[in-house]
Write a protein that holds these residues in place. Sequence first.
Motif, mmCIF file in Angstrom:
data_model
loop_
_atom_site.group_PDB
_atom_site.id
_atom_site.type_symbol
_atom_site.label_atom_id
_atom_site.label_comp_id
_atom_site.label_asym_id
_atom_site.label_seq_id
_atom_site.Cartn_x
_atom_site.Cartn_y
_atom_site.Cartn_z
ATOM 1 N N ARG A 88 0.812 -1.230 0.000
ATOM 2 C CA ARG A 88 0.000 0.000 0.000
ATOM 3 C C ARG A 88 0.847 1.283 0.000
ATOM 4 N NH1 ARG A 88 -5.480 -0.296 1.507
ATOM 5 N NH2 ARG A 88 -5.162 1.662 2.602
ATOM 6 N N SER A 89 2.161 1.136 0.074
ATOM 7 C CA SER A 89 3.039 2.305 0.024
ATOM 8 C C SER A 89 3.601 2.549 -1.373
ATOM 9 C CB SER A 89 4.196 2.129 1.023
ATOM 10 O OG SER A 89 3.694 2.154 2.339
ATOM 11 N N PHE A 90 3.149 1.802 -2.346
ATOM 12 C CA PHE A 90 3.637 1.916 -3.716
ATOM 13 C C PHE A 90 3.220 3.239 -4.359
ATOM 14 C CE2 PHE A 90 2.711 1.432 -8.277
ATOM 15 C CZ PHE A 90 3.987 1.183 -8.723
ATOM 16 N N SER A 91 4.126 3.811 -5.127
ATOM 17 C CA SER A 91 3.784 4.938 -5.998
ATOM 18 C C SER A 91 4.790 4.989 -7.132
ATOM 19 C CB SER A 91 3.773 6.261 -5.232
ATOM 20 O OG SER A 91 5.073 6.640 -4.896
ATOM 21 N N MET A 92 4.409 5.624 -8.216
ATOM 22 C CA MET A 92 5.325 5.782 -9.344
ATOM 23 C C MET A 92 6.147 7.059 -9.203
ATOM 24 S SD MET A 92 3.063 4.358 -12.548
ATOM 25 C CE MET A 92 3.993 5.301 -13.693
ATOM 26 N N ILE A 93 5.570 8.083 -8.618
ATOM 27 C CA ILE A 93 6.299 9.331 -8.423
ATOM 28 C C ILE A 93 6.791 9.388 -6.984
ATOM 29 C CG2 ILE A 93 5.044 10.549 -10.242
ATOM 30 C CD1 ILE A 93 3.335 11.862 -8.068
ATOM 31 N N ALA A 94 7.694 10.309 -6.710
ATOM 32 C CA ALA A 94 8.293 10.402 -5.374
ATOM 33 C C ALA A 94 7.268 10.896 -4.359
ATOM 34 C CB ALA A 94 9.498 11.339 -5.408
ATOM 35 N N GLN A 95 6.807 9.957 -3.515
ATOM 36 C CA GLN A 95 5.844 10.266 -2.466
ATOM 37 C C GLN A 95 6.257 9.564 -1.175
ATOM 38 O OE1 GLN A 95 2.175 8.865 -4.381
ATOM 39 N NE2 GLN A 95 1.580 11.012 -4.660
ATOM 40 N N ALA A 96 5.821 10.106 -0.056
ATOM 41 C CA ALA A 96 6.111 9.506 1.251
ATOM 42 C C ALA A 96 4.817 8.973 1.851
ATOM 43 C CB ALA A 96 6.734 10.543 2.181
ATOM 44 N N ARG A 97 4.851 7.718 2.265
ATOM 45 C CA ARG A 97 3.719 7.112 2.957
ATOM 46 C C ARG A 97 4.178 6.587 4.317
ATOM 47 N NH1 ARG A 97 2.439 6.854 -2.272
ATOM 48 N NH2 ARG A 97 0.269 7.207 -2.832
ATOM 49 N N ARG A 98 5.076 5.613 4.305
ATOM 50 C CA ARG A 98 5.649 5.059 5.528
ATOM 51 C C ARG A 98 6.962 4.378 5.179
ATOM 52 N NH1 ARG A 98 5.002 -0.555 6.261
ATOM 53 N NH2 ARG A 98 3.717 -1.495 4.646
ATOM 54 N N VAL A 99 7.800 4.142 6.171
ATOM 55 C CA VAL A 99 9.058 3.431 5.950
ATOM 56 C C VAL A 99 8.759 1.936 5.976
ATOM 57 C CG1 VAL A 99 11.388 2.994 6.799
ATOM 58 C CG2 VAL A 99 10.401 5.283 7.001
ATOM 59 N N VAL A 100 9.127 1.247 4.910
ATOM 60 C CA VAL A 100 8.988 -0.207 4.838
ATOM 61 C C VAL A 100 10.371 -0.788 5.095
ATOM 62 C CG1 VAL A 100 8.375 -2.165 3.362
ATOM 63 C CG2 VAL A 100 7.083 -0.016 3.198
ATOM 64 N N ARG A 101 10.473 -1.680 6.088
ATOM 65 C CA ARG A 101 11.766 -2.259 6.471
ATOM 66 C C ARG A 101 11.780 -3.785 6.375
ATOM 67 N NH1 ARG A 101 14.813 1.131 10.514
ATOM 68 N NH2 ARG A 101 13.740 3.115 10.613
ATOM 69 N N THR A 102 10.715 -4.370 5.876
ATOM 70 C CA THR A 102 10.616 -5.826 5.855
ATOM 71 C C THR A 102 11.038 -6.400 4.505
ATOM 72 O OG1 THR A 102 8.298 -5.700 5.153
ATOM 73 C CG2 THR A 102 8.732 -5.817 7.536
ATOM 74 N N GLY A 103 11.300 -7.700 4.488
ATOM 75 C CA GLY A 103 11.656 -8.383 3.250
ATOM 76 C C GLY A 103 12.874 -7.764 2.594
ATOM 77 N N PRO A 104 12.797 -7.485 1.293
ATOM 78 C CA PRO A 104 13.957 -6.932 0.589
ATOM 79 C C PRO A 104 14.299 -5.514 1.040
ATOM 80 C CG PRO A 104 12.040 -6.882 -0.824
ATOM 81 C CD PRO A 104 11.652 -7.661 0.410
ATOM 82 N N TYR A 105 13.355 -4.835 1.700
ATOM 83 C CA TYR A 105 13.615 -3.487 2.227
ATOM 84 C C TYR A 105 14.546 -3.536 3.439
ATOM 85 C CZ TYR A 105 10.328 -1.769 -1.129
ATOM 86 O OH TYR A 105 9.715 -1.457 -2.311
ATOM 87 N N ALA A 106 14.797 -4.721 3.975
ATOM 88 C CA ALA A 106 15.802 -4.886 5.017
ATOM 89 C C ALA A 106 17.193 -5.031 4.396
ATOM 90 C CB ALA A 106 15.479 -6.112 5.868
#
Length: 182
Positions: A88-106
């Motif tokens: 749900r934090s996906f976007s095509m342009i530069a936007q801020a929703r939340r920091v994702v730290r799980t899976g490959p984001y770790a």
Amino acid sequence: MGVGGLLAGLLTVVLYGLLIAAFLRRSSARATHPSPVAAVAAGVATWLPFAIPLLPHGKPSGSVLVAANILLVAGLSFSVWAIKHLDRSFSMIAQARRVVRTGPYAIVRHPLYTGELAALLGTVLSRPGLATFAVWATILGLQAYRVRHEEEILSATLDDYRDYQRVTPQLVPFSKRNASAR
């Protein structure tokens, strides 16, 4: 088309299905980078890969084709994994929703770009030529530009993003930690 090509095709369908679902389900952005140039760069980087099959290219050797399929499958797999965690934090342009730290984001801060660039390099290796490489190099530059703008809006908007920057490499897994985020 071999097993690698079939698997890559299946992963591509899965990735685009997940991207569409994430786009439709995404949460509201807390902030959007104001640069219209960055938004155009995002659009061009998103759609430019579709030009690669239309470009003149050569035929790869057997060993290059194997390497191409490995990069394609690994990159697409990493991208699918990334979009599943980004959700749900996906976007095509530069936007801020939340920091994702799980899976490959770790592992890296921008795994979707890492996976896409690896998969596109595999595509270029399977269709060797100056034009296909030029498109990949252009996309690489556009993705670097996108990362810069995403990092700006994320660190300006999300209090915990700077800590995440300090401990997580930007694009290359297991690379030296980001020294610019001090």
